[in-house]
Scaffold this motif. Structure first.
Motif, PDB file in Angstrom:
ATOM      1  N   GLY A  17      11.414  39.744  54.784  1.00 21.72           N
ATOM      2  CA  GLY A  17      11.685  39.219  53.479  1.00 21.72           C
ATOM      3  C   GLY A  17      11.176  38.723  51.943  1.00 21.72           C
ATOM      4  O   GLY A  17      11.840  37.447  51.295  1.00 21.72           O
ATOM      5  N   PHE A  18      10.643  39.489  51.750  1.00 18.21           N
ATOM      6  CA  PHE A  18       9.802  39.373  50.227  1.00 18.21           C
ATOM      7  C   PHE A  18      10.073  41.209  49.898  1.00 18.21           C
ATOM      8  O   PHE A  18       9.808  41.253  50.816  1.00 18.21           O
ATOM      9  N   THR A  32       8.808  38.998  45.004  1.00 23.49           N
ATOM     10  CA  THR A  32      10.445  38.623  44.793  1.00 23.49           C
ATOM     11  C   THR A  32      10.584  38.092  46.245  1.00 23.49           C
ATOM     12  O   THR A  32      11.057  39.530  47.043  1.00 23.49           O
ATOM     13  N   LEU A  33      10.768  36.577  46.794  1.00 22.98           N
ATOM     14  CA  LEU A  33      11.503  36.313  47.942  1.00 22.98           C
ATOM     15  C   LEU A  33      13.071  36.646  48.332  1.00 22.98           C
ATOM     16  O   LEU A  33      13.623  36.680  47.208  1.00 22.98           O
ATOM     17  N   ASP A  34      13.397  37.680  49.664  1.00 24.44           N
ATOM     18  CA  ASP A  34      14.101  38.482  49.188  1.00 24.44           C
ATOM     19  C   ASP A  34      14.881  37.771  50.559  1.00 24.44           C
ATOM     20  O   ASP A  34      15.086  38.792  51.365  1.00 24.44           O
ATOM     21  N   TYR A  35      15.138  36.500  51.197  1.00 23.32           N
ATOM     22  CA  TYR A  35      16.399  36.353  52.099  1.00 23.32           C
ATOM     23  C   TYR A  35      17.289  35.850  52.583  1.00 23.32           C
ATOM     24  O   TYR A  35      17.014  34.216  51.850  1.00 23.32           O
ATOM     25  N   PRO A  36      18.515  35.975  51.869  1.00 26.65           N
ATOM     26  CA  PRO A  36      19.397  34.934  51.631  1.00 26.65           C
ATOM     27  C   PRO A  36      20.217  34.581  52.206  1.00 26.65           C
ATOM     28  O   PRO A  36      20.074  34.516  53.251  1.00 26.65           O
ATOM     29  N   ASN A  39      16.534  32.309  50.666  1.00 30.37           N
ATOM     30  CA  ASN A  39      14.813  32.788  50.889  1.00 30.37           C
ATOM     31  C   ASN A  39      13.879  31.706  51.799  1.00 30.37           C
ATOM     32  O   ASN A  39      13.017  31.439  51.317  1.00 30.37           O
ATOM     33  N   GLY A  69      11.901  34.104  43.474  1.00 28.61           N
ATOM     34  CA  GLY A  69      12.986  34.541  44.753  1.00 28.61           C
ATOM     35  C   GLY A  69      14.263  34.715  43.871  1.00 28.61           C
ATOM     36  O   GLY A  69      14.683  34.752  42.863  1.00 28.61           O
ATOM     37  N   LYS A  70      15.317  36.164  45.148  1.00 28.15           N
ATOM     38  CA  LYS A  70      16.798  36.566  44.720  1.00 28.15           C
ATOM     39  C   LYS A  70      16.936  35.418  44.203  1.00 28.15           C
ATOM     40  O   LYS A  70      17.643  34.488  45.611  1.00 28.15           O
ATOM     41  N   SER A  75      13.201  28.773  46.730  1.00 31.59           N
ATOM     42  CA  SER A  75      13.192  28.496  48.402  1.00 31.59           C
ATOM     43  C   SER A  75      13.468  27.870  49.429  1.00 31.59           C
ATOM     44  O   SER A  75      12.628  26.477  48.481  1.00 31.59           O
TER      45      SER A  75
END
Length: 268
Positions: A17-18, A32-36, A39, A69-70, A75
């Motif tokens: 998730g990142f 970069t937090l990346d869990y759409p 996040n 965060g993306k 988050s």
């Protein structure tokens, strides 16, 4: 050009998730937090974030670390169900994992937009600088779950804003805006949402211009003396000052000042 980081530790072979990128030319790493879409930070991600910060701290090509965060939100917090699935022993390590940015000797910047709740807020509080926008909303909503913040959130917040404001945020699960966070001294800067990345870039460039040795020393000193007696803090400051007096960077800084030129620091 930024490239995806690779780590020797097998526990970081697949990040949960990142993402982590390193731009060696700019001496910058981006976590970069990346869990759409929000996040969410999993239990595994907390463990991995600690390992990533420890690895980046040892990477000579990295001077500054940025946590972002993306998308529209930093988050919304942790994986709620994961708390019931995790053992009490595992949960007891949460604060240690999320404190990794504080323990890291390098400057760490949190780029906050949109939701910055729960562990997202706690991770940001563990960073050295927080840049917020008009869309940022900070909160520690654990009371709504019959819990309290468990990764250092209430403790760090109370140091920053005092017990009255912290009780208002923690005990009421109250959201505060980016502007309130800036006014209270939680956020280092407040910028327009569209300007967040530009503001982060500017801060990275500014920090890189200083001596890495002096920055490491300043960060550790300030962290170590945050809850020390004034007399102890002044004594520790004097020892750090004395040590830097013998550094190559200090000599270069003095010479550059008198020669009216930009210093070239080497970190020694």
């Amino acid at each position: 050009m930024a490239e995806h980081a690779t780590f020797q530790d097998p526990r970081l072979a697949e990040l949960d998730g990142f993402t982590v990128t390193i731009d060696a030319a700019r001496q910058r790493a981006d976590v970069t937090l990346d869990y759409p879409p929000y996040n969410v930070v999993s239990m595994l991600a907390r463990d991995q974030l600690r390992l990533v910060f420890e690895a980046l701290d040892e990477d000579a090509s990295v001077r500054i670390i940025v946590v972002a965060g993306k998308g529209e939100h930093f988050s919304s917090g942790g994986n709620i169900k994961g708390f019931l699935e995790a053992s009490p022993e595992h949960v007891s390590h949460l604060a240690w994992n999320i404190a990794a940015p504080t323990r890291c000797s390098k400057p760490v910047i949190a780029a906050n937009r949109g939701y910055c709740f729960g562990v997202g807020f706690e991770l940001s509080l563990a960073c050295d600088f927080r840049i917020a926008t008009e869309t940022t909303r900070y909160a520690l909503p654990e009371q709504k779950l019959g819990q309290i913040p468990g990764s250092g959130g209430s403790a760090r917040l109370q140091k920053m804003v005092g017990v009255t404001r912290t009780k208002n945020i923690v005990m009421r699960s109250k959201r505060i805006t980016g502007q309130e966070a800036y006014d209270w001294g939680i956020a280092s800067e407040i910028v327009a949402d569209a300007d967040l990345e530009k503001a982060v870039d500017a801060l990275v460039e500014e920090l890189i211009g200083f001596s890495p040795l002096a920055q490491r020393t300043a960060k550790k000193l300030l962290n170590d003396t945050d809850d020390a007696l004034l007399s102890t803090a002044i004594e520790l400051e004097g020892h750090c000052y004395s040590r830097l007096r013998t550094s190559e960077d200090f000599r270069e800084g003095v010479l550059a000042f008198h020669e009216k030129r930009a210093p070239t620091f080497v970190g020694r």
